[in-house]
Design an enzyme around this catalytic site. Structure first.
Site: not given
Ligand code: PAF
Length: 290
Positions: A45, A49
């Protein structure tokens, strides 16, 4: 941390491995009047994200933010980076916790694709163009896992980055074509200060290629800057910038309408590019007002 066979709880965040268990929980929450907002990811991530999660949390009502982390083997071709795709689970869970995610779904491959699972979602003609032409079968893999995740998580709203624009268009179309009772929301691309679109794959770039990579965004901006002069001018301006960087091996540069059909003057358009730099494949796109 409390660990069970099916998953574990860390702080306010609950991690589930079992599709059935996750499905039971989200169904109960929905029954109690909460709205399930969903961000599917393959992990690793980054700020892009996190932006998706922030958008999800801002959705109206009492929301339950759910993130899935699953490196989906079905969407990787035989010579692609499945084996080396980054999987920093602890850092990903920390990011989810920081962003106020409530449920994280981290299934095993065997949970998603038990032996004998053979049915796939066919992406249609649009799935065979652009990325689909370079990565055959990629979108069948994406749509199959996204359909399964939609069934398991049962979201009211699902969030996808505009960075993967063709994926966003295809998922939106699948939700409509196959009557998934949810909204698909696209979130603008998050970029580095020099314009490079954030991607988990940027980590593969050598320092020299990292310097060259923003050429893609520069090319898109050059195209967008002459949009009033029509489609040919847009493509020529973008191509001229790409041509200045000999290390870029361009897979495609295409101008389309917002649904990836032929460009139409007076309608919103999209300029999309994909190129290889060293061993790394980069994609990017920009909105164009023709
Ligand atoms: O965009 C991604 O990270 C993936 O394609 C997705 C939507 C999580 C499906 O595996």
């Amino acid at each position: 941390m409390t660990t069970t066979r099916r998953g574990y709880t860390t702080g306010e965040l609950t991690v589930h491995r079992s599709p059935a268990e996750l499905n039971k929980i989200t169904r109960t929450l929905r029954g109690a009047g909460r709205k399930v907002v969903f961000v599917p990811t393959m992990g690793a991530l980054h700020e892009g994200h996190r932006e998706l999660i922030r958008h999800a949390r801002r959705a109206a009502g009492a929301v339950v933010p759910v993130v899935s982390i699953f490196v989906n083997p079905l969407q990787f071709g035989p010579n692609e980076d499945l084996a080396r795709y980054p999987r920093p689970l602890e850092a990903d869970l920390a990011a989810c916790r920081e962003e106020g995610v409530e449920l994280v779904f981290v299934p095993e491959v065997a949970d998603m694709y038990p032996e004998g699972a053979e049915t796939k979602v066919h992406a249609g003609p649009l799935g065979a163009r652009l990325e689909g032409a370079v990565r055959p079968g990629h979108f069948a893999g994406v749509l199959t896992v996204v359909a399964k995740l939609f069934h398991i998580v049962g979201p009211d709203v699902a969030f996808f980055g505009e960075k993967d624009y063709q994926q966003l268009v295809l998922v939106t179309k699948m939700a409509r074509d196959l009557d998934f009772p949810l909204h698909v929301v696209g979130v603008p691309t998050v970029r580095e200060p020099d314009g490079l679109a954030l991607s988990s794959r940027n980590a593969y770039l050598s320092p020299q290629d990292r310097e060259r990579a923003p050429t893609l965004h520069r090319a898109l901006k050059a195209g967008a800057g002459v949009s009033a002069n029509g489609p040919d001018a847009v493509l020529a301006a973008a191509r001229a910038v790409l041509d200045q960087e000999p290390a870029l091996d361009v897979d495609y540069l295409e101008l389309t309408d917002a649904e990836l059909g032929p460009p139409r003057v007076g309608a919103p358009g999209r300029l999309l590019v994909a190129a290889r730099l060293g061993g790394t494949r980069l994609i990017d796109n920009i909105a164009i007002a023709l």
